[in-house]
Design a protein around this motif. Sequence first.
Motif, PDB file in Angstrom:
ATOM      1  N   GLN A   1       0.830  -1.205   0.000  1.00 59.19           N
ATOM      2  CA  GLN A   1       0.000   0.000   0.000  1.00 59.19           C
ATOM      3  C   GLN A   1       0.868   1.259   0.000  1.00 59.19           C
ATOM      4  O   GLN A   1       0.606   2.196  -0.744  1.00 59.19           O
ATOM      5  CB  GLN A   1      -0.924  -0.016   1.220  1.00 59.19           C
ATOM      6  N   PHE A   2       1.912   1.273   0.819  1.00 64.14           N
ATOM      7  CA  PHE A   2       2.808   2.439   0.861  1.00 64.14           C
ATOM      8  C   PHE A   2       3.525   2.620  -0.470  1.00 64.14           C
ATOM      9  O   PHE A   2       3.631   3.729  -0.973  1.00 64.14           O
ATOM     10  CB  PHE A   2       3.815   2.313   2.013  1.00 64.14           C
ATOM     11  N   LEU A   3       4.022   1.529  -1.038  1.00 59.36           N
ATOM     12  CA  LEU A   3       4.741   1.631  -2.307  1.00 59.36           C
ATOM     13  C   LEU A   3       3.823   2.120  -3.427  1.00 59.36           C
ATOM     14  O   LEU A   3       4.261   2.835  -4.328  1.00 59.36           O
ATOM     15  CB  LEU A   3       5.378   0.289  -2.670  1.00 59.36           C
ATOM     16  N   ALA A   4       2.547   1.749  -3.362  1.00 58.22           N
ATOM     17  CA  ALA A   4       1.589   2.154  -4.394  1.00 58.22           C
ATOM     18  C   ALA A   4       1.097   3.585  -4.203  1.00 58.22           C
ATOM     19  O   ALA A   4       0.862   4.302  -5.187  1.00 58.22           O
ATOM     20  CB  ALA A   4       0.396   1.199  -4.400  1.00 58.22           C
ATOM     21  N   ASN A   5       0.961   4.023  -2.947  1.00 56.29           N
ATOM     22  CA  ASN A   5       0.289   5.301  -2.678  1.00 56.29           C
ATOM     23  C   ASN A   5       1.213   6.455  -2.293  1.00 56.29           C
ATOM     24  O   ASN A   5       0.749   7.585  -2.169  1.00 56.29           O
ATOM     25  CB  ASN A   5      -0.749   5.122  -1.564  1.00 56.29           C
ATOM     26  N   GLN A   6       2.483   6.186  -2.072  1.00 58.37           N
ATOM     27  CA  GLN A   6       3.411   7.240  -1.654  1.00 58.37           C
ATOM     28  C   GLN A   6       4.459   7.465  -2.743  1.00 58.37           C
ATOM     29  O   GLN A   6       4.756   6.562  -3.517  1.00 58.37           O
ATOM     30  CB  GLN A   6       4.107   6.851  -0.343  1.00 58.37           C
ATOM     31  N   ASP A   7       5.017   8.639  -2.753  1.00 59.68           N
ATOM     32  CA  ASP A   7       6.076   8.953  -3.714  1.00 59.68           C
ATOM     33  C   ASP A   7       7.407   8.466  -3.147  1.00 59.68           C
ATOM     34  O   ASP A   7       7.949   9.066  -2.227  1.00 59.68           O
ATOM     35  CB  ASP A   7       6.110  10.462  -3.966  1.00 59.68           C
ATOM     36  N   PHE A   8       7.927   7.404  -3.711  1.00 61.48           N
ATOM     37  CA  PHE A   8       9.171   6.811  -3.237  1.00 61.48           C
ATOM     38  C   PHE A   8      10.362   7.204  -4.103  1.00 61.48           C
ATOM     39  O   PHE A   8      11.423   6.595  -4.018  1.00 61.48           O
ATOM     40  CB  PHE A   8       9.053   5.281  -3.173  1.00 61.48           C
ATOM     41  N   ALA A   9      10.213   8.237  -4.926  1.00 62.89           N
ATOM     42  CA  ALA A   9      11.286   8.632  -5.843  1.00 62.89           C
ATOM     43  C   ALA A   9      12.579   8.983  -5.108  1.00 62.89           C
ATOM     44  O   ALA A   9      13.665   8.661  -5.580  1.00 62.89           O
ATOM     45  CB  ALA A   9      10.830   9.803  -6.702  1.00 62.89           C
ATOM     46  N   LYS A  10      12.463   9.622  -3.965  1.00 64.98           N
ATOM     47  CA  LYS A  10      13.658  10.043  -3.221  1.00 64.98           C
ATOM     48  C   LYS A  10      13.752   9.345  -1.876  1.00 64.98           C
ATOM     49  O   LYS A  10      14.216   9.920  -0.898  1.00 64.98           O
ATOM     50  CB  LYS A  10      13.656  11.559  -3.050  1.00 64.98           C
ATOM     51  N   VAL A  11      13.304   8.098  -1.841  1.00 63.14           N
ATOM     52  CA  VAL A  11      13.284   7.316  -0.604  1.00 63.14           C
ATOM     53  C   VAL A  11      14.181   6.091  -0.793  1.00 63.14           C
ATOM     54  O   VAL A  11      14.196   5.477  -1.856  1.00 63.14           O
ATOM     55  CB  VAL A  11      11.842   6.851  -0.274  1.00 63.14           C
ATOM     56  N   ASP A  12      14.906   5.739   0.255  1.00 66.72           N
ATOM     57  CA  ASP A  12      15.699   4.514   0.251  1.00 66.72           C
ATOM     58  C   ASP A  12      14.721   3.353   0.473  1.00 66.72           C
ATOM     59  O   ASP A  12      14.401   2.998   1.600  1.00 66.72           O
ATOM     60  CB  ASP A  12      16.766   4.573   1.357  1.00 66.72           C
ATOM     61  N   ARG A  13      14.232   2.787  -0.630  1.00 63.23           N
ATOM     62  CA  ARG A  13      13.217   1.728  -0.579  1.00 63.23           C
ATOM     63  C   ARG A  13      13.717   0.500   0.172  1.00 63.23           C
ATOM     64  O   ARG A  13      12.970  -0.126   0.920  1.00 63.23           O
ATOM     65  CB  ARG A  13      12.834   1.289  -1.989  1.00 63.23           C
ATOM     66  N   GLU A  14      14.958   0.136  -0.063  1.00 59.54           N
ATOM     67  CA  GLU A  14      15.518  -1.042   0.595  1.00 59.54           C
ATOM     68  C   GLU A  14      15.566  -0.836   2.114  1.00 59.54           C
ATOM     69  O   GLU A  14      15.251  -1.735   2.883  1.00 59.54           O
ATOM     70  CB  GLU A  14      16.927  -1.312   0.054  1.00 59.54           C
ATOM     71  N   TYR A  15      15.928   0.379   2.530  1.00 56.71           N
ATOM     72  CA  TYR A  15      15.976   0.672   3.965  1.00 56.71           C
ATOM     73  C   TYR A  15      14.568   0.628   4.559  1.00 56.71           C
ATOM     74  O   TYR A  15      14.364   0.083   5.643  1.00 56.71           O
ATOM     75  CB  TYR A  15      16.643   2.038   4.191  1.00 56.71           C
ATOM     76  N   PHE A  16      13.596   1.188   3.851  1.00 59.19           N
ATOM     77  CA  PHE A  16      12.198   1.127   4.278  1.00 59.19           C
ATOM     78  C   PHE A  16      11.779  -0.332   4.476  1.00 59.19           C
ATOM     79  O   PHE A  16      11.221  -0.690   5.513  1.00 59.19           O
ATOM     80  CB  PHE A  16      11.300   1.819   3.241  1.00 59.19           C
ATOM     81  N   HIS A  17      12.067  -1.169   3.490  1.00 53.77           N
ATOM     82  CA  HIS A  17      11.720  -2.586   3.564  1.00 53.77           C
ATOM     83  C   HIS A  17      12.382  -3.244   4.774  1.00 53.77           C
ATOM     84  O   HIS A  17      11.732  -3.958   5.547  1.00 53.77           O
ATOM     85  CB  HIS A  17      12.134  -3.295   2.262  1.00 53.77           C
ATOM     86  N   ASP A  18      13.698  -3.013   4.927  1.00 56.51           N
ATOM     87  CA  ASP A  18      14.440  -3.624   6.033  1.00 56.51           C
ATOM     88  C   ASP A  18      13.915  -3.179   7.390  1.00 56.51           C
ATOM     89  O   ASP A  18      13.754  -3.991   8.305  1.00 56.51           O
ATOM     90  CB  ASP A  18      15.936  -3.306   5.928  1.00 56.51           C
ATOM     91  N   LEU A  19      13.661  -1.875   7.538  1.00 59.09           N
ATOM     92  CA  LEU A  19      13.167  -1.360   8.812  1.00 59.09           C
ATOM     93  C   LEU A  19      11.783  -1.909   9.130  1.00 59.09           C
ATOM     94  O   LEU A  19      11.521  -2.352  10.255  1.00 59.09           O
ATOM     95  CB  LEU A  19      13.119   0.172   8.801  1.00 59.09           C
ATOM     96  N   LEU A  20      10.902  -1.874   8.157  1.00 57.42           N
ATOM     97  CA  LEU A  20       9.522  -2.304   8.384  1.00 57.42           C
ATOM     98  C   LEU A  20       9.461  -3.790   8.735  1.00 57.42           C
ATOM     99  O   LEU A  20       8.889  -4.170   9.762  1.00 57.42           O
ATOM    100  CB  LEU A  20       8.663  -2.005   7.146  1.00 57.42           C
ATOM    101  N   HIS A  21      10.058  -4.614   7.906  1.00 54.91           N
ATOM    102  CA  HIS A  21      10.009  -6.052   8.157  1.00 54.91           C
ATOM    103  C   HIS A  21      10.817  -6.421   9.403  1.00 54.91           C
ATOM    104  O   HIS A  21      10.402  -7.290  10.168  1.00 54.91           O
ATOM    105  CB  HIS A  21      10.503  -6.826   6.933  1.00 54.91           C
ATOM    106  N   GLY A  22      11.943  -5.762   9.594  1.00 58.00           N
ATOM    107  CA  GLY A  22      12.775  -6.053  10.758  1.00 58.00           C
ATOM    108  C   GLY A  22      12.089  -5.698  12.056  1.00 58.00           C
ATOM    109  O   GLY A  22      12.044  -6.500  12.997  1.00 58.00           O
ATOM    110  N   ALA A  23      11.532  -4.494  12.128  1.00 57.69           N
ATOM    111  CA  ALA A  23      10.868  -4.055  13.357  1.00 57.69           C
ATOM    112  C   ALA A  23       9.640  -4.909  13.657  1.00 57.69           C
ATOM    113  O   ALA A  23       9.433  -5.337  14.799  1.00 57.69           O
ATOM    114  CB  ALA A  23      10.491  -2.577  13.266  1.00 57.69           C
TER     115      ALA A  23
END
Length: 149
Positions: A36-58
């Motif tokens: 949902q976040f990847l579809a609805n948010q602007d990830f152009a200037k976001v570290d997607r891999e870090y987002f994934h790691d933080l979300l799944h890790g936490a």
Amino acid sequence: MSQTSPSARRKARRFTLQALYQWQLAGAAVSDIEAQFLANQDFAKVDREYFHDLLHGALGQVKTLDELLTPYLDRRVEELSQVEKAILRLGAFELKERKDVPYRVVINEGIELAKVFGAEDSFKYVNGVLDKLARQLRYAEASERRSRD
């Protein structure tokens, strides 16, 4: 191409905080929230891999993170505001698992998120809890830093 600049990581943390908050309230599957976040948010200037790691890790370590935080809280985890809980879980995960990120950066990022999303003085609470947790999880790094200051 994955963004790895400090601002790209800052944006990844902001989205992770929002995703953790959503998970805490709705309890949806982490993969659904991420999609949902990847579809609805602007990830152009976001570290997607870090987002994934933080979300799944936490979310994969919620129980462990809550246990790490508990000695430094003045109330039960369940009694924290949803924003503080999400920020503290995110910070605890980074302190525990992301040794590549200096502990002071983790604490500062938590403070900044609390200033934007938290109650008026929640940044002070977040600072105190993460600072104490950093002394436990990053003892050598924190001690070395204090001896230089």
